[in-house]
Design an enzyme around this catalytic site. Structure first.
Site, PDB file in Angstrom:
ATOM      1  N   ASP A  48      -6.285  -0.263   0.148  1.00  0.00           N
ATOM      2  CA  ASP A  48      -6.312  -0.211   1.604  1.00  0.00           C
ATOM      3  C   ASP A  48      -7.680  -0.730   2.067  1.00  0.00           C
ATOM      4  O   ASP A  48      -8.436  -1.266   1.279  1.00  0.00           O
ATOM      5  CB  ASP A  48      -6.057   1.215   2.104  1.00  0.00           C
ATOM      6  CG  ASP A  48      -7.220   2.132   1.795  1.00  0.00           C
ATOM      7  OD1 ASP A  48      -8.078   1.752   0.975  1.00  0.00           O
ATOM      8  OD2 ASP A  48      -7.291   3.221   2.380  1.00  0.00           O
ATOM      9  N   LYS A  94       0.833  -1.195   0.000  1.00  0.00           N
ATOM     10  CA  LYS A  94       0.000   0.000   0.000  1.00  0.00           C
ATOM     11  C   LYS A  94       0.869   1.247   0.000  1.00  0.00           C
ATOM     12  O   LYS A  94       0.707   2.140  -0.825  1.00  0.00           O
ATOM     13  CB  LYS A  94      -0.930  -0.026   1.214  1.00  0.00           C
ATOM     14  CG  LYS A  94      -1.894   1.135   1.286  1.00  0.00           C
ATOM     15  CD  LYS A  94      -1.418   2.176   2.272  1.00  0.00           C
ATOM     16  CE  LYS A  94      -2.339   3.390   2.233  1.00  0.00           C
ATOM     17  NZ  LYS A  94      -1.844   4.441   3.126  1.00  0.00           N
TER      18      LYS A  94
END
Length: 225
Positions: free
Chosen positions: A150, A131
């Site tokens: 996410d 991420k």
DNA sequence: ATCCCGAGGG
DNA sequence: CCCTCTGGAT
């Protein structure tokens, strides 16, 4: 209910994604990363610190941190204790301080002090996962390395029937088949922002949602169990 | 109590 | 897949 995955939701995903892109663009014209940063190093630090706490609070401490440690070289020689004190209010402060220092030391030792510009090298840094790496590549370098997945992106895309997996890497691949490559990072920022402002897991603000017409869960209340 | 724009480890 | 790491806001 054991409905077969690919039947009802997959057919016109591309069309729905187009519509969603348009609607999100209209609602969130900026598509910005909310973390304070003025370079790759700063964004990487801010993103590492943002785990499990709000970006507003990250933005409170990063200016203090950057005033004292403006570069990877400086941060690499900081003491654990001093970094801990600066990031203390963000939670996970011991791990975060260790990750920041480890990251900076690795950047100095292995990348000549420059933040690397490829996914594998970024993910190899302490405290940097997929991420964080994709945020930095897309936002600071303008390299569309991958859609940022996410918890918000995961939740919303599953909700809208764009994806069904719980695995972030699978979701990333699925999204990249239907989101234009040049829009990966903007799509990510807008969707994440939407997840924080409107499509909130526990208390979704459905009346304000620009995606209502595409949402199969309108008015069903909180999304989590 | 519960949640926050996660990562690392079992 | 699960768990832990942590503090502050609500």
């Amino acid at each position: 209910m054991s409905v077969d995955p690919d039947q009802e939701l997959i057919p016109d995903r591309k069309k729905r994604v187009r519509r969603i892109i348009t609607q999100l663009k209209k609602r969130y014209p900026e598509a910005e990363c909310a973390l304070f940063h003025d370079g790759p190093f700063q964004l990487l630090v801010a993103t590492i610190l943002s785990a499990q706490c709000t970006d507003e609070r990250v933005n409170m401490v990063t200016p203090i941190l950057f005033a004292k440690y403006p570069t990877a070289e400086k941060l690499a020689v900081a003491t654990q204790k001093d970094v801990e004190e600066i990031v203390h209010s963000l939670g996970f402060f011991r791990a975060k301080a260790a990750n920041l220092r480890g990251m900076a030391q690795a950047v100095v030792a292995e990348h000549d002090g420059e933040i690397p510009q490829d996914l594998a090298a970024l993910v190899a840094l302490p405290g940097v996962g997929r991420k964080t790496a994709n945020v930095v590549l897309g936002t600071a370098f303008g390299i569309p390395s991958g859609v940022v997945v996410d918890t918000h992106v995961k939740r919303i895309c599953n909700l809208l029937g764009l994806t069904r997996s719980k695995n972030p890497e699978i979701i990333e691949r699925e999204l990249q088949e239907i989101v234009p490559r040049k829009e990966w990072i903007e799509w990510s920022h807008r969707l994440i922002h939407h997840g924080r402002q409107i499509c909130i897991a526990r208390r979704p603000q459905c009346p304000e949602c620009p995606l209502l017409k595409n949402c199969p869960r309108v008015g069903l209340g909180p999304l989590n169990k």
